[in-house]
Write an enzyme that holds these catalytic residues in place. Structure first.
Site, PDB file in Angstrom:
ATOM      1  N   LEU A   1      -6.969  10.880   7.990  1.00  0.00           N
ATOM      2  CA  LEU A   1      -5.574  11.375   7.289  1.00  0.00           C
ATOM      3  C   LEU A   1      -4.579  11.658   8.383  1.00  0.00           C
ATOM      4  CD1 LEU A   1      -6.812  14.063   4.736  1.00  0.00           C
ATOM      5  CD2 LEU A   1      -6.581  11.590   4.283  1.00  0.00           C
TER       6      LEU A   1
ATOM      7  N   GLU B   1      -6.303   3.001   7.263  1.00  0.00           N
ATOM      8  CA  GLU B   1      -7.615   2.447   7.399  1.00  0.00           C
ATOM      9  C   GLU B   1      -7.833   0.951   7.564  1.00  0.00           C
ATOM     10  OE1 GLU B   1     -10.233   4.465   4.378  1.00  0.00           O
ATOM     11  OE2 GLU B   1     -11.911   3.225   4.942  1.00  0.00           O
TER      12      GLU B   1
ATOM     13  N   GLY C   1       0.735  -1.037   0.012  1.00  0.00           N
ATOM     14  CA  GLY C   1       0.019  -0.059   0.006  1.00  0.00           C
ATOM     15  C   GLY C   1       0.921   1.041   0.000  1.00  0.00           C
TER      16      GLY C   1
ATOM     17  N   GLY D   1       0.733   3.896   4.014  1.00  0.00           N
ATOM     18  CA  GLY D   1       1.899   3.026   3.346  1.00  0.00           C
ATOM     19  C   GLY D   1       3.213   3.824   2.654  1.00  0.00           C
TER      20      GLY D   1
ATOM     21  N   ARG E   1     -21.036  12.605  11.601  1.00  0.00           N
ATOM     22  CA  ARG E   1     -21.401  11.904  10.466  1.00  0.00           C
ATOM     23  C   ARG E   1     -22.653  11.008  10.934  1.00  0.00           C
ATOM     24  NH1 ARG E   1     -15.712  11.285   7.431  1.00  0.00           N
ATOM     25  NH2 ARG E   1     -15.518  13.404   7.286  1.00  0.00           N
TER      26      ARG E   1
ATOM     27  N   HIS F   1     -21.249   8.610   5.040  1.00  0.00           N
ATOM     28  CA  HIS F   1     -20.970  10.081   5.221  1.00  0.00           C
ATOM     29  C   HIS F   1     -22.341  10.535   4.691  1.00  0.00           C
ATOM     30  CE1 HIS F   1     -19.384  13.722   4.328  1.00  0.00           C
ATOM     31  NE2 HIS F   1     -17.961  13.327   4.777  1.00  0.00           N
TER      32      HIS F   1
END
Ligand SMILES: Cc1cc2nc3c(=O)[nH]c(=O)nc-3n(C[C@H](O)[C@H](O)[C@H](O)COP(=O)(O)OP(=O)(O)OC[C@H]3O[C@@H](n4cnc5c(N)ncnc54)[C@H](O)[C@@H]3O)c2cc1C
Ligand code: FES
Lengths: 640, 263
Positions: free
Chosen positions: A442, A426, A40, A45, A331, A266
């Site tokens: 992030l 993730e 990844g 990664g 969310r 979302h």
């Protein structure tokens, strides 16, 4: 299976610092003797591969795309959180920690989350040093905005392309190491299996997506950073190639899969327009800073031109139901509220499955120029897809699958229960509990890659004896043969099958969305399990694919992923069935408050559900890692 | 959902492998809604081909929202098709009239060899970046981010160059198959930022040399690159690159003159 979270002792604010200084080290001259495979090249990664190579380890880096720069992280729009308190609005490491634990509905490990909040500030410094062009104020300082679930402005951004800029930063660090020769890149490769030698992760089997060849790679440790599994729903905001295969194959080799049912929907995505659609497009949460969410008060108004609906006839339902967070509720809360108004028949748009996100007031207040500077590219994207300009008419939005909080189980070192197999970003389950706050993925990916794994991998190397292993080891041959068998079986079926992979993929997505989506209940989940089992059986008897295996064959790639998605989908439904409480993104209709809010059951479910593979056709075993809350008081979440 | 369904004739480049000679094939695609994206239309066609035991059309795509840079082909001779400032995945069939003939080809450039059908090898771009498209900092503790002030106009302009998605449209559109816009954009981003200035001479020299080595053509200021760029990157990037290259040569601080003995 033993799940030891290895959380260091001591007060929460000192755990990481103390642990770091007590970890075993590999001396600089010895580092070059260790080889690491990183699968990844997303934020997690790429940052991990670059950082470990800088330290002197030899890194082999793999990705599916033709270039590491195209990993799915590139698509992240809104921003990245950090407890810098530049806005002087009362932010702190503690507050970010608290917001994240609460936002995750008390289903994450405190110690991991605290470390994340602590590292957040270094990430911004790191990215600025790399030349990431963050948004700035006229003073020349970095700009911030707000995201859901927080009452402070702690989100750093680069227009609506924050993921792109952060990934290009990490990619550039990676390419620098390619230049020095410390990283060897393997693009257009798909990991199909994990190779264990003496119970430790010692290599992978990857398929060369150009030639179709199965290739063997050996190393002293394997780092998985292969992203989330949102595409199990077929329609999601995730990129087309995002998949669960690497994680799933590790699961089948003995890695525990934690909280698979924790998925995030979302609230602000462009609604589905037809059955040809291959993905859904996100409209960043940052839009809720200035956009107001509403639907008509009266059903009869739903098909009217929104500009003709008087102020008094609009229901700004988030502001009404949650006065203190308003449009910026987390969310899961915003998604369910949208579903509720649509269920009442007050949804808008051709399908009735949409709500308005309206910028009229922001444009009136700040002017078109300012709004365009903040959201220009998102407005453009919306217009590309729908043919309508949000400057002229409110956006229509609807919830869609976006992120998966569940993933492979890891300890505090980010190592799975298989020694040597580390999981970042993730792909792991670790920091977001049952719901992730915006702009925190992030942050987590980069914290894991830049600042956690470079330390913990050294600790692993220094703690275990790792005799040399080569790809000639029988375990490699065995794993390769299994992958080859699976591919030939698919190709055999594929020659005479009747239904294409994409058709099956869509069917799986519909089952998942219907029964394992925004609201779940016992009978629906049971139905999902039996429907998936049936679909899977049919798939292996009737799927139609182009049969060339020794060459570039996109359909075959997807066929392999869909086979894994079916199995994972079943595990998700099983986990959702087992977790008879509502928490975060997991809403069990049986467990709600009189006002329809999610009702947790801390008595019975304050744990991580980690599943162990028990073989084809066998029910997986459930292991529970209890969650202790020593710093944050367990409380029913309220955003009112 | 729109009831207005349309029919198209597609003329598509088919090439089974880099070694084999390719050629155009014709396909009729009927019953397409104008809300279908161009790539989704290819998905539909592929599913139909697969059922007829015809090899589907291979093409790259991932994000399908214009940011990853994976997709890209010439549509009716235009890089990324008929829309300005959009990638192939952002083209919707409403841009075409019912009954249109649409020609689809891969990027054409010596430095982007065809792998299969519309899939090309763009790893030359990665090699240009690895020759210097970075700032040489480690993952470590750095000065507080706000210790260095960057004027907003500079940061904004740096972003305008950094927005490149590396799709290769600029190369495909350029009659010389030059990668100057791609390379210039990265160089310009770093030239505008204080962090990037430290290594500017070495960076520009190495990146430009690598670009030449990959077999990309030279820039003769035609401007097709800017017109085809889905992110609207300004051709001023190329002027900056040329100026930087010249300055670097004169500065005596380039790779070939490196006094620290590196390499
Ligand atoms: C549209 C969108 C917008 C978002 N916006 C935000 C935001 O504003 N803020 C925020 O914090 N988060 C955001 N997120 C979430 C965030 O982008 C992701 O969670 C995060 O980028 C994941 O990073 P990662 O490094 O874990 O994995 P990814 O970026 O998904 O990378 C996965 C990598 O693994 C490789 N890979 C996968 N499987 C294999 C295999 N079998 N073999 C070899 N390689 C493999 C892929 O090629 C890729 O390189 C957004 C997500 C989406 C979908
Ligand atoms: S598929 Fe990502 S830009 Fe088109």
């Amino acid at each position: 299976m033993k799940l030891d979270s290895k959380i260091p002792g001591g007060p929460i604010a000192q755990k990481w610092e103390t642990y770091r200084s007590e970890m075993k080290l590999v001396n600089p001259a010895n580092k070059r003797k260790f080889n690491v495979i990183v699968v990844g090249t997303g934020l997690a990664g790429a940052s991990a591969a670059a950082s470990m190579a800088e330290l002197g380890y030899n890194v082999q880096s793999f990705c599916i795309q033709d270039s590491p720069r195209r990993a799915h992280s590139i698509a992240a729009q809104g921003g990245i959180n950090a407890a810098k308190n530049y806005a002087n609005d009362g932010d702190s490491v503690w507050r970010l920690f608290y917001d994240t634990v609460k936002g995750g509905d008390f289903r994450a490990r405190e110690a991991n989350v605290y470390r994340l909040a602590e590292l957040s500030t270094s990430i911004i410094d790191q990215c600025v040093a790399q030349g990431v062009p963050f948004a700035r104020e006229y003073s020349g300082e970095l700009a911030n905005r707000s995201f859901g679930g927080a009452q402070v402005s702690r989100t750093f951004y680069a227009r609506g392309q924050t993921g792109q800029q952060l990934l290009l930063g990490a990619y550039s660090a990676l390419m620098r190491q390619v230049d020095t020769g410390k990283v060897k890149l393997y693009e257009r490769r798909e990991m199909l299996d994990l190779v264990l030698v003496d119970g430790k992760a010692r290599g992978i089997i990857a398929r060369n997506l150009v030639t179709g060849a199965l290739e063997r790679y050996a190393a002293d440790a394997v780092v998985l950073a292969t992203g989330g599994y949102g595409r199990v729903y077929f329609l999601s905001t995730n990129a087309f190639n995002s998949n669960a295969t690497a994680s799933w194959r590790c699961y089948k080799r003995g890695a525990a899969f934690a909280n698979p049912c924790f998925t995030q929907i979302h609230p602000t995505c462009i609604p589905v327009a037809g059955d040809h659609q291959s993905k859904l497009t996100l409209m960043s949460e940052s839009l809720r800073n200035d956009g107001r969410v509403w639907v008509p008060l009266k059903k009869e108004d739903c098909k009217k031109d929104p500009s003709s609906i008087a102020e008094a006839d609009r229901d700004y339902y988030l502001e009404r139901r949650y006065p203190s967070f308003g449009n910026l509720v987390p969310r899961d809360v915003a998604s369910r509220a949208a579903k509720a108004v649509c269920d009442e028949g007050r949804g808008v748009g051709p399908s009735g499955l949409a709500v308005y996100l309206d910028f009229r007031d922001a444009i009136k207040r700040d002017g078109r120029q300012v709004v365009s500077e903040k959201y220009g590219n998102l407005f453009e994207m919306y217009e590309h897809i729908t043919g309508e300009s949000p400057f002229e008419t409110p956006m229509r939005i609807f919830p869609a699958i976006h992120y998966t909080m569940g993933g492979l189980w890891v300890d505090y070192n980010l190592m799975s229960n298989i020694p040597g197999l580390h999981v970042l970003g993730e792909a792991n389950f670790s920091d977001h509990g049952a719901n992730r706050l915006g702009a925190s993925a992030l942050m987590q990916g980069l914290a894991d890659g830049y600042f956690v794994i470079p330390y913990t991998i050294g600790n692993y190397f220094a703690s275990y004896p790792l005799p040399k292993v080569s790809v000639d080891h029988p375990e490699f041959a065995m794993a390769e043969a299994q992958s080859r068998d699976q591919i030939s079986r698919l190709a055999r079926v594929g020659a005479n099958g009747k239904t294409t992979v994409m058709e099956y993929y869509r069917q799986l997505g519909l089952i998942m969305w219907e029964h394992v989506g925004m609201a779940r209940n016992q009978s629906g989940l049971k139905k999902a399990i039996s429907q998936i089992q049936q679909l899977k059986q049919e798939y292996w008897e009737n799927v139609k694919i182009p049969t060339e295996t020794e060459t570039h064959n996109k359909n075959l790639e997807v066929a392999l992923r869909v086979a894994d998605f079916m199995e994972l989908g079943e595990l998700m439904a099983t986990d959702a069935l087992e977790r008879n409480e509502s928490c975060g993104g997991h809403f069990r209709e049986e467990s709600q408050t009189p006002e329809g809010e999610a009702k947790r059951d801390d008595q019975n479910f304050a744990h991580v559900a980690a599943w162990e593979y028990k073989g084809e056709g066998q029910k997986p075993a459930l292991h529970k890692e209890p969650l202790q809350f020593e710093n944050v008081h367990l409380a029913q979440r309220s955003y009112k | 959902m729109s009831k207005d369904l349309r029919n198209y004739k597609l003329v598509i480049w088919r090439q089974a492998s880099p070694q084999e000679k390719g050629g155009f094939e014709q396909y009729q695609v009927d019953g397409i809604s104008p809300d279908t994206s161009f790539l989704e239309m290819l998905d539909i066609l592929n599913d139909r081909l697969i059922k007829q035991n015809i090899r589907p059309i291979e093409f790259d795509s991932d994000c399908r929202e214009g940011i990853c840079g994976a997709c890209g082909c010439l549509v009716n001779g235009q890089a990324h098709g008929p829309r300005q400032k959009a990638t192939t995945c952002q083209i919707y069939m409403r841009s075409f009239e019912n009954g249109d003939t649409i020609t689809v080809e891969p990027w054409r450039a010596k430095a982007f060899p065809v792998i299969r059908d519309l899939v090309v090898d763009r790893s030359s771009f990665d090699r240009i970046i690895s020759a210097g498209g970075y700032i040489s900092v480690k993952s470590a503790k750095h000065a507080d981010a706000n210790a260095m002030l960057i004027p907003k106009p500079d940061a904004d302009q740096a972003f305008d160059y950094a927005t490149c998605i590396g799709c290769g449209a600029c190369v495909a559109a350029c009659p010389n198959a030059s990668a100057s816009l791609f390379t210039g954009a990265k160089i310009s981003q770093f030239t505008l930022m204080p962090q990037g200035r430290v290594e500017r001479e070495k960076r520009v020299e190495r990146m430009v040399d690598q670009m030449d080595r990959e077999g990309f053509g030279g820039c003769t200021n035609i401007g097709e690159c800017e017109a085809s760029c889905p992110k609207g990157i300004s051709i001023s990037a190329i002027a900056t690159m040329k100026a930087e290259y010249l300055k670097a040569a004169l500065s005596g601080r380039t790779e070939s003159n490196a006094s620290d003995g590196a390499m």
